[in-house]
Design a protein around this motif. Sequence first.
Motif, mmCIF file in Angstrom:
data_model
loop_
_atom_site.group_PDB
_atom_site.id
_atom_site.type_symbol
_atom_site.label_atom_id
_atom_site.label_comp_id
_atom_site.label_asym_id
_atom_site.label_seq_id
_atom_site.Cartn_x
_atom_site.Cartn_y
_atom_site.Cartn_z
ATOM 1 N N GLU A 83 0.845 -1.196 0.000
ATOM 2 C CA GLU A 83 0.000 0.000 0.000
ATOM 3 C C GLU A 83 0.880 1.246 0.000
ATOM 4 N N ILE A 84 0.557 2.211 -0.858
ATOM 5 C CA ILE A 84 1.399 3.403 -0.960
ATOM 6 C C ILE A 84 1.233 4.326 0.243
ATOM 7 N N TRP A 85 0.104 4.242 0.915
ATOM 8 C CA TRP A 85 -0.132 4.995 2.151
ATOM 9 C C TRP A 85 -0.221 3.994 3.293
ATOM 10 N N MET A 86 0.595 4.183 4.312
ATOM 11 C CA MET A 86 0.566 3.282 5.463
ATOM 12 C C MET A 86 -0.822 3.365 6.104
ATOM 13 N N PRO A 87 -1.518 2.249 6.237
ATOM 14 C CA PRO A 87 -2.899 2.296 6.725
ATOM 15 C C PRO A 87 -3.063 2.959 8.092
ATOM 16 N N GLN A 88 -2.076 2.840 8.967
ATOM 17 C CA GLN A 88 -2.187 3.388 10.313
ATOM 18 C C GLN A 88 -1.827 4.875 10.390
ATOM 19 N N ALA A 89 -1.376 5.460 9.289
ATOM 20 C CA ALA A 89 -0.886 6.842 9.315
ATOM 21 C C ALA A 89 -1.970 7.844 8.936
ATOM 22 N N ILE A 90 -1.881 9.028 9.523
ATOM 23 C CA ILE A 90 -2.682 10.161 9.093
ATOM 24 C C ILE A 90 -2.114 10.602 7.747
ATOM 25 N N LYS A 91 -2.945 10.656 6.728
ATOM 26 C CA LYS A 91 -2.491 11.036 5.381
ATOM 27 C C LYS A 91 -2.476 12.557 5.268
ATOM 28 N N MET A 92 -1.295 13.120 5.032
ATOM 29 C CA MET A 92 -1.121 14.567 4.891
ATOM 30 C C MET A 92 -0.309 14.835 3.626
ATOM 31 N N ASP A 93 -0.865 14.479 2.495
ATOM 32 C CA ASP A 93 -0.161 14.505 1.211
ATOM 33 C C ASP A 93 0.304 15.920 0.857
ATOM 34 N N LEU A 94 1.627 16.082 0.712
ATOM 35 C CA LEU A 94 2.185 17.374 0.348
ATOM 36 C C LEU A 94 2.183 17.620 -1.155
ATOM 37 N N GLY A 95 1.785 16.624 -1.950
ATOM 38 C CA GLY A 95 1.883 16.769 -3.392
ATOM 39 C C GLY A 95 3.353 16.764 -3.778
ATOM 40 N N ASP A 96 3.705 17.435 -4.842
ATOM 41 C CA ASP A 96 5.102 17.531 -5.279
ATOM 42 C C ASP A 96 5.755 16.153 -5.346
ATOM 43 N N HIS A 97 5.039 15.197 -5.897
ATOM 44 C CA HIS A 97 5.572 13.842 -6.013
ATOM 45 C C HIS A 97 6.610 13.789 -7.129
ATOM 46 N N ALA A 98 7.601 12.916 -6.961
ATOM 47 C CA ALA A 98 8.641 12.722 -7.971
ATOM 48 C C ALA A 98 9.087 11.271 -7.924
ATOM 49 N N PRO A 99 9.513 10.726 -9.053
ATOM 50 C CA PRO A 99 9.854 9.304 -9.112
ATOM 51 C C PRO A 99 11.206 8.984 -8.498
#
Length: 195
Positions: free
Chosen positions: A3-19
């Motif tokens: 899973e790309i987001w850890m299920p137990q974590a609060i999701k606070m996506d900053l955007g600015d994704h890079a490979p």
Amino acid sequence: MAEIWMPQAIKMDLGDHAPYDPGFPPKAIAHITADRDNATAENPLDLVPFASLQHFFTHDGKEKAPHILWDPFAGAFAQFFPATSRSKAVHDLAGGTRTNRAGKVVIQIEALFFPFCRVDGKVFRRLADTPCKGWPKLNAWVRSWEVPDTWPMGHPVDFTPNRSEMVWETQGGWYAHAQVPENTHVDPGSWPAFA
């Protein structure tokens, strides 16, 4: 499938994704927040609240944000980047080793901790001495991204730096911030044993 987001974590996506640069093996980097570096055995200081660090990494500290902020006292997590994107918690010099990207993943974990922090009246000298709540879940999530349970440069036991660009580029596993090329930090000083 991991899973790309850890299920137990609060999701606070900053955007600015890079490979990533997937020609390198998968890695994880261990950090501590070290937000109060003037605490001593004689003068311990209260741990900074988890919410304060969450706010820092989503505001003024966006350019230093890891994937995961982990509170080893409460077992809380906040996640700022998906596992499929690089984060920004280590120096990554132009033209050098892609420290934030050199791996199928390079998952970066910041433990909310500094030496001689005080929590509920008790003082903690090393991260490994804390309750390490949530560590099994965090370790399992990182492992699900094929990061092996190994320390190619040695399990951190103090704040001594030890860096090798060749090891970094060729071996997957866990690295202390003190073991990442192009960086000068010496954390985390200790880390719990694999769950």
